[in-house]
Design a protein around this motif. Structure first.
Motif, short mmCIF file in Angstrom:
data_model
loop_
_atom_site.label_atom_id
_atom_site.label_comp_id
_atom_site.label_asym_id
_atom_site.label_seq_id
_atom_site.Cartn_x
_atom_site.Cartn_y
_atom_site.Cartn_z
N ILE A 180 0.41 -1.31 -0.30
CA ILE A 180 -0.09 -0.11 0.23
C ILE A 180 0.85 0.92 -0.32
O ILE A 180 0.45 2.20 -0.83
CB ILE A 180 -1.01 0.08 1.56
CG1 ILE A 180 -1.61 -1.20 0.77
CG2 ILE A 180 -1.87 1.04 1.27
CD1 ILE A 180 -2.90 -1.48 2.06
N ALA A 181 2.03 0.90 0.55
CA ALA A 181 2.96 1.77 0.81
C ALA A 181 3.27 2.60 -0.40
O ALA A 181 3.62 3.60 -0.78
CB ALA A 181 3.58 2.08 2.05
N ALA A 182 3.76 1.60 -0.83
CA ALA A 182 4.46 1.79 -2.90
C ALA A 182 4.12 2.29 -3.12
O ALA A 182 3.90 2.89 -4.49
CB ALA A 182 5.73 0.53 -2.76
N ALA A 190 0.99 4.43 4.77
CA ALA A 190 0.66 3.13 5.24
C ALA A 190 2.15 2.96 6.39
O ALA A 190 3.07 2.55 5.63
CB ALA A 190 0.17 2.16 4.40
N ASN A 191 1.67 2.67 7.43
CA ASN A 191 2.85 1.86 8.61
C ASN A 191 1.97 0.68 9.57
O ASN A 191 0.83 0.79 9.16
CB ASN A 191 3.36 3.21 9.11
CG ASN A 191 4.20 4.54 8.73
OD1 ASN A 191 5.18 3.69 8.20
ND2 ASN A 191 3.28 5.29 8.19
N CYS A 192 2.97 -0.36 9.90
CA CYS A 192 2.35 -0.60 10.93
C CYS A 192 3.09 -0.67 12.16
O CYS A 192 4.50 -0.40 12.08
CB CYS A 192 2.76 -1.91 10.30
SG CYS A 192 1.56 -3.39 9.44
N GLY A 195 3.39 11.71 8.01
CA GLY A 195 3.41 11.28 5.95
C GLY A 195 4.98 11.31 6.46
O GLY A 195 5.47 10.41 5.04
N VAL A 196 5.97 11.40 7.01
CA VAL A 196 7.39 11.24 7.17
C VAL A 196 7.62 10.38 6.99
O VAL A 196 9.22 9.62 6.23
CB VAL A 196 8.63 12.43 7.44
CG1 VAL A 196 8.60 11.26 9.50
CG2 VAL A 196 10.04 12.24 7.45
N THR A 197 7.52 9.34 7.29
CA THR A 197 7.07 7.98 7.23
C THR A 197 6.49 6.99 6.70
O THR A 197 5.11 6.75 7.44
CB THR A 197 6.92 7.26 8.71
OG1 THR A 197 8.92 7.79 9.48
CG2 THR A 197 7.73 6.08 9.18
N THR A 198 6.09 6.23 6.03
CA THR A 198 5.62 5.24 5.07
C THR A 198 6.05 3.70 4.68
O THR A 198 7.36 3.36 4.12
CB THR A 198 5.44 5.97 3.72
OG1 THR A 198 4.00 5.44 3.83
CG2 THR A 198 5.82 6.17 2.88
N GLY A 199 5.39 2.52 4.58
CA GLY A 199 6.37 1.91 4.60
C GLY A 199 6.55 1.45 5.80
O GLY A 199 7.84 -0.15 6.07
N GLY A 200 6.52 1.61 6.97
CA GLY A 200 7.51 1.03 7.99
C GLY A 200 7.18 0.23 8.73
O GLY A 200 5.34 -0.13 8.82
N ALA A 201 7.55 -0.47 9.91
CA ALA A 201 7.79 -1.57 10.47
C ALA A 201 8.01 -1.20 12.06
O ALA A 201 9.11 -1.63 11.83
CB ALA A 201 7.96 -2.95 10.33
N ILE A 202 7.11 -0.53 12.91
CA ILE A 202 7.89 0.91 13.98
C ILE A 202 7.32 -0.15 15.34
O ILE A 202 6.69 -0.63 15.67
CB ILE A 202 7.45 1.67 13.66
CG1 ILE A 202 7.13 2.46 12.39
CG2 ILE A 202 8.02 2.56 14.91
CD1 ILE A 202 6.25 4.17 12.38
N PRO A 203 8.86 -0.46 15.73
CA PRO A 203 8.61 -1.24 16.98
C PRO A 203 8.12 -0.05 17.80
O PRO A 203 8.51 0.51 18.57
CB PRO A 203 9.82 -1.42 17.77
CG PRO A 203 10.51 -1.33 16.21
CD PRO A 203 9.95 -0.35 15.18
#
Length: 229
Positions: A161-163, A172-174, A216-224
């Protein structure tokens, strides 16, 4: 839009977003056997009189897994072999039901809600999607196959989704939470050290940031989000 809005984390997200969003749509899964769920800790007093918020109840459209009994084999097959085959088949049915449960609860929910909101977000030229995954989605442990696979699917979905939607102004982030400090987890692990558990409110604030224009500076991230350090 907050899915699972009546849960521990969902309630915290609703309570956090109400102060920063023009409106919050609360989506819950409702099992008729368990009555009506409530969204947000103060749902009855806060949301019932606030038209900015809408509360949606969704119900399962399927009747669950059907268990089909095995027919005894014709001929002279020994009953012990039939019993072994039946036990194996029932075991596999149980495993498959667990697999379908996690895939539906995690991967399918993430897919359906994303598909529902992406088109209006694309038309608006702006959007923020935040899914909840888990560390086993990146590397599974023993006896985590179904859960880990479903959470991995959420991660891969979010990356795609992010790409695909960066050009539309959509991120889109997780979030990958550690052990969340909930009454249920405290009851299940009474001897655990809870000082490093992550509070639902902390995850909610992280989600709220990711939903801002600055997020929005972060997208496609897997954020702990693994708790206090």
């Amino acid at each position: 839009m907050v899915t699972g809005a009546s849960g521990n984390l969902g309630s915290a997200v609703v309570d956090t977003l109400q102060d920063v969003c023009a409106g919050v749509v609360c989506v819950n899964f409702s099992d008729p056997r368990h009555g009506t769920a409530r969204a947000g800790r103060q749902w009855k007093s806060r949301f019932a009189e606030d038209r900015r918020h809408r509360h949606l109840q969704t119900r399962s459209l399927s009747g669950g897994c059907r268990q089909v009994p095995l027919r005894p084999s014709a001929g002279s097959m020994a009953s012990s072999i039939r019993s072994a085959v039946s036990a194996w088949a029932l075991s596999m049915m149980t495993v498959w039901a667990l697999w379908e449960k996690f895939m539906s609860m995690n991967a399918k929910t993430a897919y359906c809600i994303s598909a529902a909101v992406l088109k209006p977000m694309q038309e608006a030229g702006y959007g923020r999607i935040v899914h909840i995954s888990a560390a086993p989605g990146q590397k599974a442990g023993a006896r985590q196959a179904a859960y880990a696979a479903s959470k991995s699917a959420v991660l891969r979905l979010t990356e795609a989704i992010a790409a695909e939607n960066r050009k539309h102004g959509i991120s889109a982030n997780c979030i990958l939470p550690g052990t969340i400090d909930t009454p249920q987890n405290r009851e299940a692990m009474p001897d655990a050290k809870t000082d490093t558990w992550v509070k639902p409110e902390s995850i909610a604030r992280l989600i709220a940031f990711l939903m801002t224009p600055e997020g929005g500076v972060t997208t496609g991230g897997a954020i702990p989000a693994t708790g206090k350090v």
